[in-house]
Enzyme design. Structure first.
Site, PDB file in Angstrom:
ATOM      1  N   CYS A   1     -15.595  32.477  12.299  1.00  9.68           N
ATOM      2  CA  CYS A   1     -16.194  33.665  12.917  1.00  9.68           C
ATOM      3  C   CYS A   1     -15.418  34.957  12.650  1.00  9.68           C
ATOM      4  CB  CYS A   1     -16.332  33.444  14.423  1.00  9.68           C
ATOM      5  SG  CYS A   1     -17.548  32.186  14.831  1.00  9.68           S
TER       6      CYS A   1
ATOM      7  N   LYS B   1     -22.991  40.384  18.551  1.00  8.67           N
ATOM      8  CA  LYS B   1     -22.163  39.242  18.147  1.00  8.67           C
ATOM      9  C   LYS B   1     -21.096  39.683  17.134  1.00  8.67           C
ATOM     10  CE  LYS B   1     -20.715  35.222  16.806  1.00  8.67           C
ATOM     11  NZ  LYS B   1     -19.878  34.359  17.581  1.00  8.67           N
TER      12      LYS B   1
END
Ligand code: NAD
Length: 438
Positions: free
Chosen positions: A265, A211
Protein backbone atom coordinates in the site's frame (compact mmCIF):
# COMPACT_ATOMS: atom_id res chain seq x y z
CA UNK A 1 -32.50 2.51 2.80
CA UNK A 2 -29.70 2.11 5.32
CA UNK A 3 -31.49 -0.61 7.28
CA UNK A 4 -29.56 -3.81 7.80
CA UNK A 5 -30.41 -6.65 5.46
CA UNK A 6 -32.70 -9.09 7.29
CA UNK A 7 -31.27 -12.57 7.83
CA UNK A 8 -33.75 -14.37 5.54
CA UNK A 9 -32.73 -11.96 2.74
CA UNK A 10 -29.04 -12.67 3.33
CA UNK A 11 -29.43 -16.36 2.52
CA UNK A 12 -31.04 -15.37 -0.76
CA UNK A 13 -28.39 -12.82 -1.60
CA UNK A 14 -25.51 -14.31 -3.51
CA UNK A 15 -22.17 -12.50 -3.28
CA UNK A 16 -19.22 -13.38 -5.46
CA UNK A 17 -15.89 -12.24 -4.00
CA UNK A 18 -13.23 -12.11 -6.71
CA UNK A 19 -9.65 -12.55 -5.49
CA UNK A 20 -9.05 -14.47 -2.26
CA UNK A 21 -5.82 -12.94 -0.99
CA UNK A 22 -5.07 -10.93 2.15
CA UNK A 23 -8.27 -8.89 1.67
CA UNK A 24 -10.68 -11.09 -0.28
CA UNK A 25 -10.49 -14.22 1.89
CA UNK A 26 -11.33 -12.53 5.22
CA UNK A 27 -14.04 -10.46 3.52
CA UNK A 28 -15.66 -13.48 1.86
CA UNK A 29 -15.52 -15.47 5.10
CA UNK A 30 -16.94 -12.62 7.16
CA UNK A 31 -19.90 -12.24 4.76
CA UNK A 32 -20.51 -16.00 4.81
CA UNK A 33 -20.52 -16.03 8.61
CA UNK A 34 -23.12 -13.23 8.47
CA UNK A 35 -25.38 -15.57 6.51
CA UNK A 36 -24.83 -14.45 2.91
CA UNK A 37 -24.46 -17.09 0.23
CA UNK A 38 -20.84 -16.44 -0.80
CA UNK A 39 -18.82 -17.71 -3.74
CA UNK A 40 -15.12 -17.01 -3.31
CA UNK A 41 -13.22 -16.94 -6.58
CA UNK A 42 -9.49 -17.03 -7.24
CA UNK A 43 -7.77 -17.76 -10.55
CA UNK A 44 -4.95 -19.42 -8.63
CA UNK A 45 -5.96 -23.12 -8.41
CA UNK A 46 -3.39 -23.83 -5.69
CA UNK A 47 -4.79 -21.01 -3.55
CA UNK A 48 -8.34 -22.36 -3.99
CA UNK A 49 -7.25 -25.88 -2.97
CA UNK A 50 -5.34 -24.55 0.04
CA UNK A 51 -8.41 -22.64 1.20
CA UNK A 52 -10.70 -25.63 0.69
CA UNK A 53 -8.30 -27.88 2.63
CA UNK A 54 -7.50 -25.19 5.21
CA UNK A 55 -3.79 -25.56 4.47
CA UNK A 56 -3.08 -21.94 3.45
CA UNK A 57 -0.36 -20.11 5.39
CA UNK A 58 -1.33 -17.06 7.39
CA UNK A 59 -0.08 -14.99 10.30
CA UNK A 60 -3.50 -13.31 10.70
CA UNK A 61 -4.83 -14.16 14.11
CA UNK A 62 -8.06 -16.21 13.96
CA UNK A 63 -8.29 -16.17 10.14
CA UNK A 64 -8.04 -19.96 9.90
CA UNK A 65 -10.88 -20.34 12.43
CA UNK A 66 -13.03 -17.82 10.54
CA UNK A 67 -12.49 -19.53 7.17
CA UNK A 68 -13.13 -22.95 8.71
CA UNK A 69 -16.39 -21.68 10.23
CA UNK A 70 -17.44 -20.06 6.94
CA UNK A 71 -16.81 -23.21 4.90
CA UNK A 72 -18.43 -25.57 7.40
CA UNK A 73 -21.52 -23.31 7.60
CA UNK A 74 -22.07 -24.16 3.94
CA UNK A 75 -22.25 -20.44 3.13
CA UNK A 76 -18.77 -20.16 1.59
CA UNK A 77 -17.79 -22.06 -1.53
CA UNK A 78 -14.46 -21.45 -3.20
CA UNK A 79 -13.71 -22.00 -6.88
CA UNK A 80 -11.64 -20.74 -9.79
CA UNK A 81 -14.45 -19.26 -11.92
CA UNK A 82 -17.07 -16.64 -11.05
CA UNK A 83 -20.76 -17.41 -11.39
CA UNK A 84 -23.95 -15.36 -11.55
CA UNK A 85 -24.57 -13.43 -8.33
CA UNK A 86 -26.39 -10.36 -7.02
CA UNK A 87 -23.25 -8.65 -5.78
CA UNK A 88 -19.63 -8.88 -6.93
CA UNK A 89 -16.82 -7.69 -4.66
CA UNK A 90 -13.48 -7.22 -6.41
CA UNK A 91 -10.31 -7.75 -4.35
CA UNK A 92 -7.70 -8.45 -7.04
CA UNK A 93 -4.16 -7.02 -6.92
CA UNK A 94 -3.41 -3.57 -8.33
CA UNK A 95 0.39 -3.44 -8.20
CA UNK A 96 2.71 -0.80 -9.57
CA UNK A 97 4.23 -1.18 -13.00
CA UNK A 98 7.03 0.89 -14.54
CA UNK A 99 6.29 2.23 -18.00
CA UNK A 100 8.90 4.46 -19.68
CA UNK A 101 10.52 5.13 -16.31
CA UNK A 102 7.23 6.23 -14.69
CA UNK A 103 5.46 4.14 -12.04
CA UNK A 104 1.77 3.55 -12.68
CA UNK A 105 -1.09 1.37 -11.47
CA UNK A 106 -1.19 -1.98 -13.26
CA UNK A 107 -4.88 -2.56 -13.96
CA UNK A 108 -4.32 -5.90 -15.75
CA UNK A 109 -5.83 -8.04 -12.96
CA UNK A 110 -8.79 -5.70 -12.50
CA UNK A 111 -9.51 -5.57 -16.24
CA UNK A 112 -9.25 -9.37 -16.47
CA UNK A 113 -11.67 -9.78 -13.55
CA UNK A 114 -14.13 -7.37 -15.22
CA UNK A 115 -13.82 -9.20 -18.53
CA UNK A 116 -14.76 -12.47 -16.79
CA UNK A 117 -17.72 -10.85 -15.05
CA UNK A 118 -19.16 -9.13 -18.09
CA UNK A 119 -21.08 -12.13 -19.51
CA UNK A 120 -22.57 -12.85 -16.06
CA UNK A 121 -23.93 -9.39 -15.33
CA UNK A 122 -27.66 -8.73 -15.10
CA UNK A 123 -29.66 -5.55 -14.61
CA UNK A 124 -29.65 -4.50 -10.96
CA UNK A 125 -26.38 -6.21 -10.05
CA UNK A 126 -24.03 -4.37 -7.71
CA UNK A 127 -20.26 -4.39 -8.19
CA UNK A 128 -18.01 -3.16 -5.40
CA UNK A 129 -14.34 -2.53 -6.13
CA UNK A 130 -12.21 -2.88 -2.99
CA UNK A 131 -8.89 -2.91 -4.84
CA UNK A 132 -6.92 0.33 -4.57
CA UNK A 133 -7.15 2.29 -7.84
CA UNK A 134 -6.21 5.70 -9.30
CA UNK A 135 -8.88 8.41 -9.20
CA UNK A 136 -11.33 8.11 -12.07
CA UNK A 137 -10.97 4.32 -12.54
CA UNK A 138 -14.39 3.39 -11.10
CA UNK A 139 -16.11 5.82 -13.50
CA UNK A 140 -14.13 4.46 -16.47
CA UNK A 141 -15.15 0.90 -15.58
CA UNK A 142 -18.76 2.00 -15.17
CA UNK A 143 -18.77 3.55 -18.64
CA UNK A 144 -17.64 0.24 -20.12
CA UNK A 145 -19.91 -2.07 -18.12
CA UNK A 146 -23.06 0.01 -18.28
CA UNK A 147 -23.17 0.04 -22.07
CA UNK A 148 -25.59 -2.93 -22.11
CA UNK A 149 -26.65 -3.43 -18.51
CA UNK A 150 -28.10 -1.27 -15.76
CA UNK A 151 -25.55 -2.09 -13.09
CA UNK A 152 -24.64 -0.36 -9.85
CA UNK A 153 -21.00 0.28 -9.09
CA UNK A 154 -19.19 1.51 -5.98
CA UNK A 155 -15.65 1.79 -4.73
CA UNK A 156 -15.13 0.78 -1.13
CA UNK A 157 -11.41 0.96 -0.43
CA UNK A 158 -9.94 -1.37 2.15
CA UNK A 159 -7.97 0.26 4.98
CA UNK A 160 -7.09 -2.69 7.20
CA UNK A 161 -3.73 -3.13 8.90
CA UNK A 162 -2.04 -6.42 7.97
CA UNK A 163 -1.53 -8.49 11.10
CA UNK A 164 -4.77 -7.12 12.53
CA UNK A 165 -7.08 -7.61 9.55
CA UNK A 166 -10.00 -9.38 11.21
CA UNK A 167 -10.45 -6.80 13.94
CA UNK A 168 -10.01 -3.84 11.60
CA UNK A 169 -12.36 -5.31 9.00
CA UNK A 170 -15.12 -5.02 11.59
CA UNK A 171 -14.08 -1.96 13.59
CA UNK A 172 -12.66 0.47 11.00
CA UNK A 173 -14.80 3.24 9.59
CA UNK A 174 -15.37 2.85 5.85
CA UNK A 175 -15.73 5.23 2.95
CA UNK A 176 -17.96 4.17 0.10
CA UNK A 177 -18.07 6.08 -3.16
CA UNK A 178 -20.78 5.26 -5.65
CA UNK A 179 -21.07 6.18 -9.31
CA UNK A 180 -24.49 7.33 -8.11
CA UNK A 181 -26.26 7.58 -4.76
CA UNK A 182 -28.13 4.28 -5.16
CA UNK A 183 -24.90 2.36 -5.77
CA UNK A 184 -23.30 3.82 -2.63
CA UNK A 185 -26.37 3.03 -0.53
CA UNK A 186 -26.61 -0.53 -1.86
CA UNK A 187 -22.95 -1.14 -0.99
CA UNK A 188 -23.49 0.32 2.46
CA UNK A 189 -26.21 -2.27 3.14
CA UNK A 190 -23.73 -5.07 2.51
CA UNK A 191 -21.00 -3.67 4.79
CA UNK A 192 -23.49 -2.81 7.53
CA UNK A 193 -23.91 -6.55 8.07
CA UNK A 194 -20.52 -6.79 9.79
CA UNK A 195 -18.93 -3.33 10.13
CA UNK A 196 -19.40 -1.67 13.50
CA UNK A 197 -17.39 1.43 12.48
CA UNK A 198 -19.06 4.40 10.77
CA UNK A 199 -19.77 4.18 7.05
CA UNK A 200 -19.44 7.41 5.07
CA UNK A 201 -20.94 7.79 1.61
CA UNK A 202 -19.47 9.92 -1.17
CA UNK A 203 -18.81 9.81 -4.92
CA UNK A 204 -16.46 7.23 -6.45
CA UNK A 205 -13.58 9.56 -7.35
CA UNK A 206 -13.49 11.06 -3.85
CA UNK A 207 -13.44 7.57 -2.29
CA UNK A 208 -10.57 6.56 -4.58
CA UNK A 209 -8.63 9.68 -3.63
CA UNK A 210 -9.35 9.34 0.12
CA UNK A 211 -7.68 5.93 0.21
CA UNK A 212 -4.64 7.21 -1.71
CA UNK A 213 -4.42 10.33 0.45
CA UNK A 214 -4.33 8.28 3.65
CA UNK A 215 -1.33 6.26 2.53
CA UNK A 216 0.36 9.25 0.92
CA UNK A 217 0.08 11.15 4.20
CA UNK A 218 1.96 8.35 5.92
CA UNK A 219 4.53 8.07 3.12
CA UNK A 220 5.32 11.79 3.23
CA UNK A 221 5.56 11.71 7.04
CA UNK A 222 7.97 8.73 6.90
CA UNK A 223 10.02 10.53 4.23
CA UNK A 224 10.36 13.46 6.61
CA UNK A 225 11.52 11.09 9.37
CA UNK A 226 14.02 9.51 6.95
CA UNK A 227 15.34 12.92 5.96
CA UNK A 228 15.70 13.80 9.64
CA UNK A 229 17.64 10.52 10.13
CA UNK A 230 20.08 11.44 7.36
CA UNK A 231 20.52 14.94 8.81
CA UNK A 232 20.99 13.49 12.32
CA UNK A 233 23.87 11.34 11.11
CA UNK A 234 25.39 14.36 9.38
CA UNK A 235 25.22 16.71 12.38
CA UNK A 236 25.84 14.15 15.13
CA UNK A 237 22.55 13.73 17.01
CA UNK A 238 20.38 10.67 17.64
CA UNK A 239 17.24 11.07 15.50
CA UNK A 240 15.25 8.66 17.69
CA UNK A 241 15.80 10.79 20.77
CA UNK A 242 15.03 13.96 18.78
CA UNK A 243 11.79 12.57 17.29
CA UNK A 244 10.65 11.37 20.71
CA UNK A 245 11.20 14.84 22.14
CA UNK A 246 9.61 16.64 19.17
CA UNK A 247 6.56 14.38 19.48
CA UNK A 248 6.04 15.66 23.03
CA UNK A 249 4.57 18.71 21.29
CA UNK A 250 0.78 18.29 21.34
CA UNK A 251 0.41 18.88 17.60
CA UNK A 252 3.45 17.00 16.28
CA UNK A 253 3.50 13.32 15.32
CA UNK A 254 6.59 12.41 13.32
CA UNK A 255 6.65 8.76 12.23
CA UNK A 256 9.73 6.52 12.41
CA UNK A 257 12.64 6.39 9.98
CA UNK A 258 13.76 3.03 8.60
CA UNK A 259 15.41 1.15 5.73
CA UNK A 260 12.66 2.15 3.28
CA UNK A 261 8.92 1.76 2.88
CA UNK A 262 7.45 -1.51 1.68
CA UNK A 263 4.21 -3.41 1.48
CA UNK A 264 1.34 -3.45 -0.92
CA UNK A 265 0.00 0.00 0.00
CA UNK A 266 2.15 2.87 1.29
CA UNK A 267 5.04 2.31 -1.12
CA UNK A 268 2.70 2.07 -4.11
CA UNK A 269 -0.43 4.15 -3.61
CA UNK A 270 1.22 7.60 -3.88
CA UNK A 271 2.28 6.71 -7.45
CA UNK A 272 -1.43 6.36 -8.37
CA UNK A 273 -1.90 10.05 -7.53
CA UNK A 274 1.34 11.06 -9.27
CA UNK A 275 0.21 9.34 -12.50
CA UNK A 276 -2.95 11.46 -12.54
CA UNK A 277 -1.62 14.87 -11.54
CA UNK A 278 1.17 17.23 -12.52
CA UNK A 279 0.82 18.94 -9.13
CA UNK A 280 1.99 15.96 -7.08
CA UNK A 281 5.51 17.33 -6.52
CA UNK A 282 5.93 16.83 -2.77
CA UNK A 283 4.43 13.35 -3.09
CA UNK A 284 6.99 12.37 -5.75
CA UNK A 285 9.92 13.76 -3.72
CA UNK A 286 8.79 11.84 -0.63
CA UNK A 287 8.44 8.62 -2.62
CA UNK A 288 11.92 9.03 -4.11
CA UNK A 289 13.40 9.80 -0.70
CA UNK A 290 11.88 6.66 0.84
CA UNK A 291 13.08 4.62 -2.14
CA UNK A 292 16.62 5.94 -1.52
CA UNK A 293 16.80 4.43 1.98
CA UNK A 294 17.92 0.87 1.06
CA UNK A 295 20.98 2.36 -0.68
CA UNK A 296 21.61 4.62 2.30
CA UNK A 297 21.62 1.52 4.54
CA UNK A 298 24.05 -0.29 2.21
CA UNK A 299 26.41 2.71 2.22
CA UNK A 300 26.25 2.75 6.02
CA UNK A 301 27.10 -0.97 6.20
CA UNK A 302 30.10 -0.45 3.91
CA UNK A 303 31.30 2.54 5.92
CA UNK A 304 31.01 0.70 9.26
CA UNK A 305 32.94 -2.33 8.00
CA UNK A 306 35.57 -0.22 6.22
CA UNK A 307 36.20 1.78 9.38
CA UNK A 308 36.63 -1.43 11.37
CA UNK A 309 39.05 -3.07 8.96
CA UNK A 310 42.66 -2.35 9.75
CA UNK A 311 44.39 -1.40 6.56
CA UNK A 312 46.58 -4.53 6.50
CA UNK A 313 43.44 -6.60 6.05
CA UNK A 314 43.35 -5.37 2.46
CA UNK A 315 40.90 -7.19 0.26
CA UNK A 316 40.39 -10.46 1.83
CA UNK A 317 37.69 -13.10 1.88
CA UNK A 318 34.02 -12.22 1.30
CA UNK A 319 32.44 -10.52 4.27
CA UNK A 320 29.20 -12.06 5.53
CA UNK A 321 26.17 -9.94 6.35
CA UNK A 322 23.35 -11.54 8.36
CA UNK A 323 20.04 -9.84 7.62
CA UNK A 324 17.45 -10.13 10.39
CA UNK A 325 13.95 -9.58 8.99
CA UNK A 326 13.00 -9.36 5.35
CA UNK A 327 9.24 -8.80 5.52
CA UNK A 328 8.10 -5.24 4.92
CA UNK A 329 6.98 -4.75 8.52
CA UNK A 330 7.19 -6.47 11.88
CA UNK A 331 5.37 -9.69 12.78
CA UNK A 332 3.79 -10.24 9.34
CA UNK A 333 4.72 -12.74 6.62
CA UNK A 334 4.32 -10.32 3.68
CA UNK A 335 7.50 -9.55 1.70
CA UNK A 336 5.86 -7.54 -1.09
CA UNK A 337 7.84 -4.41 -2.00
CA UNK A 338 9.99 -5.04 1.07
CA UNK A 339 13.05 -2.73 1.16
CA UNK A 340 15.04 -5.80 2.28
CA UNK A 341 15.03 -7.09 -1.30
CA UNK A 342 16.81 -3.97 -2.55
CA UNK A 343 19.25 -4.00 0.39
CA UNK A 344 20.18 -7.64 -0.26
CA UNK A 345 20.47 -7.08 -4.03
CA UNK A 346 22.85 -4.13 -3.54
CA UNK A 347 24.94 -5.94 -0.91
CA UNK A 348 25.40 -8.90 -3.26
CA UNK A 349 26.39 -6.50 -6.05
CA UNK A 350 28.95 -4.97 -3.66
CA UNK A 351 30.51 -8.43 -3.17
CA UNK A 352 29.12 -9.41 0.23
CA UNK A 353 27.78 -12.85 1.11
CA UNK A 354 24.27 -12.25 2.44
CA UNK A 355 22.34 -14.64 4.67
CA UNK A 356 18.75 -13.76 5.52
CA UNK A 357 16.99 -14.93 8.64
CA UNK A 358 13.23 -14.42 9.05
CA UNK A 359 10.98 -17.07 10.52
CA UNK A 360 7.83 -15.06 9.73
CA UNK A 361 8.41 -14.63 5.97
CA UNK A 362 6.31 -16.64 3.51
CA UNK A 363 8.61 -16.34 0.51
CA UNK A 364 11.58 -14.29 -0.64
CA UNK A 365 13.67 -13.83 -3.75
CA UNK A 366 16.82 -14.91 -1.87
CA UNK A 367 17.41 -18.05 0.26
CA UNK A 368 16.37 -17.99 3.90
CA UNK A 369 18.57 -19.47 6.67
CA UNK A 370 17.87 -20.61 10.20
CA UNK A 371 19.34 -18.40 12.90
CA UNK A 372 22.48 -20.46 13.55
CA UNK A 373 23.47 -20.78 9.90
CA UNK A 374 22.69 -17.11 9.26
CA UNK A 375 25.16 -15.88 11.90
CA UNK A 376 27.88 -18.53 11.64
CA UNK A 377 31.17 -16.68 11.08
CA UNK A 378 29.26 -13.51 10.16
CA UNK A 379 30.81 -10.03 10.05
CA UNK A 380 27.68 -8.07 10.85
CA UNK A 381 23.99 -8.38 11.77
CA UNK A 382 21.62 -5.90 10.12
CA UNK A 383 18.07 -5.63 11.46
CA UNK A 384 15.68 -4.54 8.70
CA UNK A 385 12.33 -5.54 10.23
CA UNK A 386 10.96 -4.94 13.73
CA UNK A 387 9.87 -8.50 14.50
CA UNK A 388 9.17 -9.02 18.22
CA UNK A 389 11.60 -11.95 18.21
CA UNK A 390 14.64 -9.69 17.88
CA UNK A 391 13.47 -7.52 20.76
CA UNK A 392 13.05 -10.56 22.98
CA UNK A 393 16.64 -11.87 22.84
CA UNK A 394 17.96 -12.06 26.41
CA UNK A 395 21.58 -11.95 27.57
CA UNK A 396 22.01 -15.73 27.34
CA UNK A 397 20.72 -15.80 23.76
CA UNK A 398 22.86 -12.80 22.76
CA UNK A 399 25.97 -14.40 24.28
CA UNK A 400 25.35 -17.45 22.08
CA UNK A 401 24.82 -15.26 19.02
CA UNK A 402 28.02 -13.31 19.79
CA UNK A 403 30.03 -16.53 20.13
CA UNK A 404 29.17 -17.53 16.55
CA UNK A 405 30.03 -14.21 14.90
CA UNK A 406 33.37 -13.39 13.35
CA UNK A 407 32.97 -9.67 14.09
CA UNK A 408 30.52 -8.58 16.75
CA UNK A 409 28.80 -5.72 14.92
CA UNK A 410 25.11 -4.89 14.62
CA UNK A 411 23.27 -2.22 12.63
CA UNK A 412 19.71 -1.75 13.81
CA UNK A 413 17.71 0.20 11.21
CA UNK A 414 14.51 0.06 13.28
CA UNK A 415 15.83 1.08 16.71
CA UNK A 416 14.33 -1.97 18.43
CA UNK A 417 17.23 -3.51 20.32
CA UNK A 418 18.35 -2.84 23.86
CA UNK A 419 21.65 -1.22 22.86
CA UNK A 420 23.31 -1.72 26.26
CA UNK A 421 22.40 -5.42 26.37
CA UNK A 422 24.07 -6.01 23.00
CA UNK A 423 27.09 -3.93 24.07
CA UNK A 424 27.35 -6.00 27.28
CA UNK A 425 27.95 -9.16 25.25
CA UNK A 426 30.63 -7.47 23.17
CA UNK A 427 28.76 -6.02 20.18
CA UNK A 428 29.60 -2.72 18.58
CA UNK A 429 26.14 -1.21 18.12
CA UNK A 430 25.07 1.12 15.31
CA UNK A 431 21.55 2.46 14.82
CA UNK A 432 20.22 4.13 11.67
CA UNK A 433 19.90 7.85 12.33
CA UNK A 434 22.08 7.81 15.44
CA UNK A 435 24.79 10.31 14.58
CA UNK A 436 26.18 10.24 18.13
CA UNK A 437 27.53 6.71 17.57
CA UNK A 438 28.06 6.79 13.80
N1 NAD B 1 -3.11 -6.39 1.76
C1 NAD B 1 -3.52 -5.28 2.34
O1 NAD B 1 -3.27 -5.06 3.51
C2 NAD B 1 -4.37 -4.27 1.61
C3 NAD B 1 -4.89 -3.19 2.33
C4 NAD B 1 -5.68 -2.26 1.67
C5 NAD B 1 -5.94 -2.42 0.31
N2 NAD B 1 -5.42 -3.48 -0.37
C6 NAD B 1 -5.75 -3.59 -1.79
O2 NAD B 1 -6.61 -4.69 -1.97
C7 NAD B 1 -6.35 -5.32 -3.24
C8 NAD B 1 -6.04 -6.78 -3.02
O3 NAD B 1 -4.88 -6.88 -2.22
P1 NAD B 1 -4.44 -8.24 -1.53
O4 NAD B 1 -3.36 -7.86 -0.57
O5 NAD B 1 -5.61 -8.98 -1.01
O6 NAD B 1 -3.82 -9.01 -2.79
P2 NAD B 1 -3.35 -10.55 -2.87
O7 NAD B 1 -2.29 -10.61 -3.90
O8 NAD B 1 -3.08 -11.07 -1.49
O9 NAD B 1 -4.63 -11.31 -3.40
C9 NAD B 1 -5.20 -11.11 -4.62
C10 NAD B 1 -5.75 -12.43 -5.14
O10 NAD B 1 -6.44 -12.16 -6.34
C11 NAD B 1 -6.25 -13.27 -7.22
N3 NAD B 1 -6.59 -12.85 -8.58
C12 NAD B 1 -5.87 -12.12 -9.45
N4 NAD B 1 -6.56 -11.91 -10.58
C13 NAD B 1 -7.75 -12.54 -10.44
C14 NAD B 1 -8.89 -12.69 -11.26
N5 NAD B 1 -8.96 -12.14 -12.49
N6 NAD B 1 -9.92 -13.41 -10.80
C15 NAD B 1 -9.88 -13.98 -9.58
N7 NAD B 1 -8.81 -13.88 -8.76
C16 NAD B 1 -7.77 -13.15 -9.16
C17 NAD B 1 -4.81 -13.65 -6.99
O11 NAD B 1 -4.57 -14.99 -7.38
C18 NAD B 1 -4.66 -13.44 -5.47
O12 NAD B 1 -4.88 -14.64 -4.74
C19 NAD B 1 -5.19 -4.53 -3.86
O13 NAD B 1 -5.69 -3.56 -4.72
C20 NAD B 1 -4.54 -3.88 -2.66
O14 NAD B 1 -3.87 -2.69 -3.02
C21 NAD B 1 -4.66 -4.41 0.26
Amino acid sequence: MGEQIKSENKENKKICVIGLGYIGLPTASMLAIQGFNVIGVDINKKRVEEIKNLTFKTTEKDLMTLVKGAISSGNLKVQTKPEKADVYIICVPTPCIEIDGEKKCDLTYLNEAMKNLRPLLEDGNLIIIESTIPPGTTEEIYNLLSENKKIHLAHCPERVLPGNILRELVENDRVIGGVDETSAKMAKEIYESFVVGKIYLTDAKTAEMVKLMENTYRDVNIALANEFAKIAEEIGIDVWEAIKLANQHPRVNILKPGPGVGGHCISIDPWFIIEKSKNAKLIRTARELNDSMPLFVVEKIKKILNNMDNKKNNKKEKEIISIFGITYKGNVDDTRESPAERVVEELIKEGFEVRCYDKYANEFKYPLYDLDSAIENSDMIVILTDHDEYKSFDKEKLTKIASKMKKKVILDTKNIIDRNLWRDVGFKVYVLGDGKNA
